[in-house]
Write a protein that holds these residues in place. Structure first.
Motif, PDB file in Angstrom:
ATOM      1  N   GLN A   4     -32.357 -19.844 116.211  1.00  0.00           N
ATOM      2  CA  GLN A   4     -32.409 -21.200 115.681  1.00  0.00           C
ATOM      3  C   GLN A   4     -33.706 -21.420 114.911  1.00  0.00           C
ATOM      4  OE1 GLN A   4     -30.158 -24.258 117.767  1.00  0.00           O
ATOM      5  NE2 GLN A   4     -32.074 -25.382 118.013  1.00  0.00           N
ATOM      6  N   GLN A 218     -25.769 -21.600 109.680  1.00  0.00           N
ATOM      7  CA  GLN A 218     -25.010 -22.717 110.223  1.00  0.00           C
ATOM      8  C   GLN A 218     -25.926 -23.928 110.370  1.00  0.00           C
ATOM      9  OE1 GLN A 218     -23.386 -21.966 114.117  1.00  0.00           O
ATOM     10  NE2 GLN A 218     -22.785 -24.100 114.439  1.00  0.00           N
ATOM     11  N   VAL A 220     -26.798 -27.040 112.347  1.00  0.00           N
ATOM     12  CA  VAL A 220     -26.567 -27.660 113.654  1.00  0.00           C
ATOM     13  C   VAL A 220     -26.630 -29.177 113.517  1.00  0.00           C
ATOM     14  CG1 VAL A 220     -27.416 -27.846 116.034  1.00  0.00           C
ATOM     15  CG2 VAL A 220     -27.527 -25.639 114.817  1.00  0.00           C
ATOM     16  N   GLU A 221     -27.654 -29.672 112.856  1.00  0.00           N
ATOM     17  CA  GLU A 221     -27.774 -31.102 112.550  1.00  0.00           C
ATOM     18  C   GLU A 221     -28.799 -31.268 111.439  1.00  0.00           C
ATOM     19  OE1 GLU A 221     -30.444 -33.395 113.154  1.00  0.00           O
ATOM     20  OE2 GLU A 221     -31.802 -31.817 113.830  1.00  0.00           O
ATOM     21  N   THR A 243     -31.809 -28.648 111.543  1.00  0.00           N
ATOM     22  CA  THR A 243     -31.829 -27.563 112.512  1.00  0.00           C
ATOM     23  C   THR A 243     -30.722 -26.594 112.135  1.00  0.00           C
ATOM     24  OG1 THR A 243     -32.631 -29.033 114.246  1.00  0.00           O
ATOM     25  CG2 THR A 243     -31.640 -26.953 114.957  1.00  0.00           C
ATOM     26  N   ARG A 245     -28.936 -22.461 112.420  1.00  0.00           N
ATOM     27  CA  ARG A 245     -28.695 -21.311 113.297  1.00  0.00           C
ATOM     28  C   ARG A 245     -28.234 -20.130 112.469  1.00  0.00           C
ATOM     29  NH1 ARG A 245     -25.272 -23.418 117.171  1.00  0.00           N
ATOM     30  NH2 ARG A 245     -27.096 -24.067 118.383  1.00  0.00           N
TER      31      ARG A 245
END
Length: 246
Positions: A4, A218, A220-221, A243, A245
């Motif tokens: 992350q 990806q 996340v938010e 955030t 990933r």
């Protein structure tokens, strides 16, 4: 293995602007506090003049801060620096390129741009995973320059690892410079209803011209951050944080 990474982009408004009660000496403590509030591993800043960079290096003394001045490729003019928090991510390499037909030429101006513009390219590594970061500030007047800048940045994002493109693109979602990127496979980290980022020291956000886009990562938010430490606006832009990933 999943890793992350939290990133942010923030146009901190240059210190030479005649901003009166919102000038850099008045708000610099608020700007530092706003950066800290983002809780990011990697922060891309725009409009950083040498005196601001010196102050940031002092206040974030444990961080790696990389990038050169757009005027001469050394220290002259605005910087689009990348800050990396001490921790799992480390800078493996970095360079600055100019948003022009001659990107290796310091001070070069591209197409119909009004000003010299740059991108700072950084390769980060954590636990054997590499991620590239492009931090930039597109021209505010040159429509062709913004389009060509998007094409250049996409070309520079080599396919050997994931990439993050962030900065003040002086263009809103759905505009031609953003369409060039999304057509090339970049994903806008922010949701459509995230709101604007430029507020001209009013606190009331208008255009969303600050962006984080990703390739092979990806989301996340992600959100526009509205930190106002001590009640003071830290810049004429709100930062964007995400955030991610891998």
């Amino acid at each position: 293995m999943s890793v992350q990474l939290r990133v942010a982009t923030f146009n901190i408004r240059n210190s030479s602007a005649p901003d009166g009660d919102d000038s850099w000496p008045v708000r610099r403590e608020s700007t530092v506090a706003a950066i800290e509030e983002l809780a990011a591993d990697v922060v891309g800043l725009q409009e950083v003049l040498p005196d601001q960079l010196a102050y940031l290096r002092e206040r974030f003394s444990g961080w790696e801060i990389v990038g050169v001045g757009r005027d001469d490729g050394v220290s002259g003019g605005e910087h689009s620096v990348v800050m990396v928090r001490p921790g799992p991510w480390a800078v493996k390499s970095f360079e600055t390129r100019w948003l022009s037909p001659t990107p290796e030429t310091p001070g070069s101006v591209g197409w119909d741009a009004d000003l010299t513009r740059i991108a700072t390219l950084v390769r980060l590594e954590s636990a054997g995973l590499r991620v590239g970061v492009l931090n930039t500030h597109y021209d505010h007047l040159g429509e062709v320059a913004r389009l060509e800048s998007s094409r250049l940045l996409d070309q520079w994002a080599t396919p050997d690892h994931p990439w993050i493109l962030m900065g003040d693109l002086n263009a809103e979602p759905g505009s031609p410079p953003l369409e060039v990127l999304t057509a090339a496979g970049w994903t806008d980290a922010l949701p459509a209803d995230a709101g604007g980022t430029f507020h001209d020291f009013t606190g009331v956000a208008g255009e969303r011209i600050d962006h984080i886009l990703v390739k092979r990562l990806q989301v996340v938010e992600a959100a526009v951050a509205h930190h106002r430490p001590g009640g003071r606006l830290p810049s004429d832009h709100w930062p964007v944080a995400a955030t991610l990933r891998a």
